[in-house]
Design an enzyme around this catalytic site. Structure first.
Site, PDB file in Angstrom:
ATOM      1  N   ASN A 161      23.708-143.372 -63.616  1.00  0.00           N
ATOM      2  CA  ASN A 161      22.852-143.278 -64.736  1.00  0.00           C
ATOM      3  C   ASN A 161      23.317-142.794 -66.302  1.00  0.00           C
ATOM      4  O   ASN A 161      22.991-143.119 -66.982  1.00  0.00           O
ATOM      5  CB  ASN A 161      21.630-142.487 -64.395  1.00  0.00           C
ATOM      6  CG  ASN A 161      22.036-141.167 -63.908  1.00  0.00           C
ATOM      7  OD1 ASN A 161      22.792-140.818 -63.417  1.00  0.00           O
ATOM      8  ND2 ASN A 161      20.799-140.295 -64.171  1.00  0.00           N
ATOM      9  N   LYS A 184      35.510-140.293 -58.183  1.00  0.00           N
ATOM     10  CA  LYS A 184      34.679-141.473 -57.411  1.00  0.00           C
ATOM     11  C   LYS A 184      33.674-141.844 -58.268  1.00  0.00           C
ATOM     12  O   LYS A 184      32.607-141.341 -58.105  1.00  0.00           O
ATOM     13  CB  LYS A 184      34.805-141.541 -55.998  1.00  0.00           C
ATOM     14  CG  LYS A 184      34.380-142.895 -55.367  1.00  0.00           C
ATOM     15  CD  LYS A 184      33.192-142.687 -54.240  1.00  0.00           C
ATOM     16  CE  LYS A 184      31.723-142.760 -54.714  1.00  0.00           C
ATOM     17  NZ  LYS A 184      31.205-143.838 -55.308  1.00  0.00           N
ATOM     18  N   GLU A 262      24.440-131.231 -58.096  1.00  0.00           N
ATOM     19  CA  GLU A 262      23.446-131.429 -59.110  1.00  0.00           C
ATOM     20  C   GLU A 262      22.563-132.442 -58.502  1.00  0.00           C
ATOM     21  O   GLU A 262      23.108-133.656 -58.796  1.00  0.00           O
ATOM     22  CB  GLU A 262      23.940-131.530 -60.395  1.00  0.00           C
ATOM     23  CG  GLU A 262      22.908-131.486 -61.384  1.00  0.00           C
ATOM     24  CD  GLU A 262      22.305-132.923 -61.904  1.00  0.00           C
ATOM     25  OE1 GLU A 262      20.840-133.047 -61.435  1.00  0.00           O
ATOM     26  OE2 GLU A 262      22.791-133.631 -62.542  1.00  0.00           O
ATOM     27  N   CYS A 296      17.868-137.404 -63.955  1.00  0.00           N
ATOM     28  CA  CYS A 296      17.242-136.520 -63.174  1.00  0.00           C
ATOM     29  C   CYS A 296      16.300-135.556 -63.508  1.00  0.00           C
ATOM     30  O   CYS A 296      15.583-134.892 -63.046  1.00  0.00           O
ATOM     31  CB  CYS A 296      18.301-135.825 -62.322  1.00  0.00           C
ATOM     32  SG  CYS A 296      19.551-135.004 -63.650  1.00  0.00           S
ATOM     33  N   GLU A 472      26.383-126.553 -64.435  1.00  0.00           N
ATOM     34  CA  GLU A 472      27.293-127.129 -65.249  1.00  0.00           C
ATOM     35  C   GLU A 472      27.255-127.169 -66.687  1.00  0.00           C
ATOM     36  O   GLU A 472      26.121-126.794 -66.971  1.00  0.00           O
ATOM     37  CB  GLU A 472      27.382-128.757 -64.963  1.00  0.00           C
ATOM     38  CG  GLU A 472      27.603-129.163 -63.439  1.00  0.00           C
ATOM     39  CD  GLU A 472      27.750-130.546 -63.159  1.00  0.00           C
ATOM     40  OE1 GLU A 472      28.254-131.043 -62.029  1.00  0.00           O
ATOM     41  OE2 GLU A 472      27.175-131.276 -63.744  1.00  0.00           O
TER      42      GLU A 472
END
Length: 492
Positions: A161, A184, A262, A296, A472
């Site tokens: 996203n 990844k 997260e 999110c 983060e």
């Protein structure tokens, strides 16, 4: 520019290959998979479909590069990151075009994400020189010193996203700390990750410091297991669903890895009767329909005070009808792109259909926009929602507004907290005392107060409960990639 013609955006994609040890590589098997535009169905290119052995080579490269990278001075790493930021800034338009092609998000929205993602590289280029230790008073005739050191090779698993910002937010912090990375990206959006790898190469990073492994969903579990359990990996940072996060958390436990997660949200959006309704609607539109609701921190459950419920719903429906234009992200008239893939369309459809079947009232939307196979979904607003409906329990991850009534502050907060998730929350009020009370009582990691945008490089991004571990961004972001070593100096 109409359409997602890759011929126009190849300056940062000279190779449709993985990036391992500073080289552009195919999967050892030679297998590939196609990347297509969710807006048009156009096949953009093919990239390597890697498996465990390919991932192990990337980890070995990162492990080999770690000693020299971590031995650089903080200033040297800071200067390297600053060079990366300059390259990213110079190529912002190309990055945005690649992102729009593979994700479908409108080009201006992609440009915003690129600026946001670039800001983390700039921020951590500066924070690299502020990873400070401590000198503490000793209870004996000794000297006690704490220093911070990089944990080692880190695995970064990122979602579709926000394919640019989720990589830079993790990788820039890890690199600033002195760690090396194996990334990844999601199957749907590997091209942005590969373009970022090329910018790292342009910036002159040493081989093995930044590696990208691409694969299909069929091989994701196999590669994920290697990224979690390899003895050469010191930590994992993952952004994605709570369900996958729990699986990775369990796999990392085998080697007691450092873990930063997260995960999913179920964000409440509360409008009190003292709120500026126009402001609340404006922020609801921005927060809910960004990236077609695929965020999110997107508000999932709207709790509206009885006194302003009808007014809010009426204004929201009007704004949806007048402001939202579905279409190809390269069309300048488009405000909202498609859902990313068929599975996401099926999920949002299932959630909306469940609500309608159980008596929810549809004020707008409620259906797919085009024929089966297309990924556009009409922005939807539902009322008469009850707690047994999936739309109150699951993270919708789509352009659906679910409105519920409340009468008291206590009722609103209780309903908002009635979830296992705790990432973000929003509320609107002009009562200062209420603002402080509700902000403290909401069980989330981040709160927007009369505001919709709560994310920047300066903010500590993360949640509580089943929405994750760690933070983060901000100066706290580097802490996920360092450990504290205590030094005790005796008298000579």
């Amino acid at each position: 520019m109409k359409g997602s013609n890759m011929k126009l955006i190849t300056s940062l994609l000279p190779h449709s290959k993985g990036f391992v040890n500073g080289e552009w590589v195919d999967a050892l098997s030679g297998h590939t998979f196609t990347v297509s535009s969710p807006s048009t169905g156009e096949v953009l290119t093919s990239v390597p479909d890697m498996v465990a052995v390919d991932c192990e080579l990337a980890i070995a490269a990162a492990d080999n590069a770690f000693k020299s990278w971590s031995s650089l001075t903080a200033k040297e790493r800071a200067m390297m990151l600053r060079r990366w930021y300059n390259v990213l800034d110079d190529h912002s338009k190309d990055l945005a075009h690649i992102m729009t092609a593979e994700s479908g998000k409108p080009l201006n929205e992609a440009m915003g994400e690129v600026a946001y993602g670039n800001s983390f590289v700039e921020w951590f280029s500066e924070e690299a020189r502020r990873i400070n230790g401590e000198v503490v008073p000793s209870p004996a005739n000794k000297q006690l010193v704490f220093i911070k050191q990089p944990i080692g090779v880190v695995s970064l698993i990122t979602p579709w996203n926000f394919p640019h910002a989720m990589i830079t937010r993790k990788a820039a912090a890890a690199l600033a700390a002195g760690c090396t990375c194996v990334i990844k990206p999601a199957e749907d959006t590997p091209l942005t990750a590969l373009a970022l790898a090329y910018t790292v190469q342009l910036a002159g990073f040493p081989k093995g410091v930044f590696n990208v492994v691409t694969c299909t969903r069929a091989n994701a579990a196999e590669i994920g297991r290697v990224l979690c359990q390899s003895p050469s990996v010191a930590g994992l940072s993952f952004t994605g669903s709570t369900e996958v996060g729990k699986l990775l958390y369990n796999q990392c436990a085998v080697g007691v890895k450092r873990v930063s997660l997260e995960l999913g949200g179920n964000a409440p959006f509360i409008v009190f009767n003292t709120a500026d309704i126009e402001r609340a609607v404006e922020c609801a539109m921005a927060a809910k329909f960004r990236n077609c609701g695929q965020a999110c921190i997107s508000p999932n459950r709207f709790f509206i005070h009885n006194d302003v419920f009808e007014s809010f719903v009426e204004k929201m429906v009007k704004r949806i009808h007048t402001d939202i234009k579905l279409g190809d992200g390269f069309d300048p008239n488009t405000t909202t792109g498609p859902l990313i893939n068929d599975a996401q369309v099926a999920k949002v459809t299932r959630i909306v259909d469940d609500a309608i079947a159980k008596g929810a009232k549809v004020h707008c939307g409620g259906k797919r926009a085009l024929e089966v196979g297309d990924k556009f979904f009409h922005p939807t607003l539902l009322t008469n929602v009850t707690s047994d409906m999936l739309c109150t329990k699951e993270e919708i991850f789509g352009p659906v507004v679910v409105c519920m009534r409340f009468s008291t502050e206590g009722e609103a907060v209780q309903q908002a907290n009635n979830t296992s998730r705790g990432l973000a929350g929003y509320f609107f009020t002009n009562d200062v005392s209420q603002a402080w009370r509700v902000a403290k009582n909401l069980e989330v990691g981040m709160v927007g107060i009369n505001e919709s945008l709560i994310s920047s490089a300066e903010i500590a991004f993360g949640g509580i409960k089943e929405s994750g571990l760690g933070r983060e961004g901000s100066h706290h972001g580097i802490e996920e990639f360092t450990y504290i070593k205590s030094l005790c100096f005796g008298n000579a």
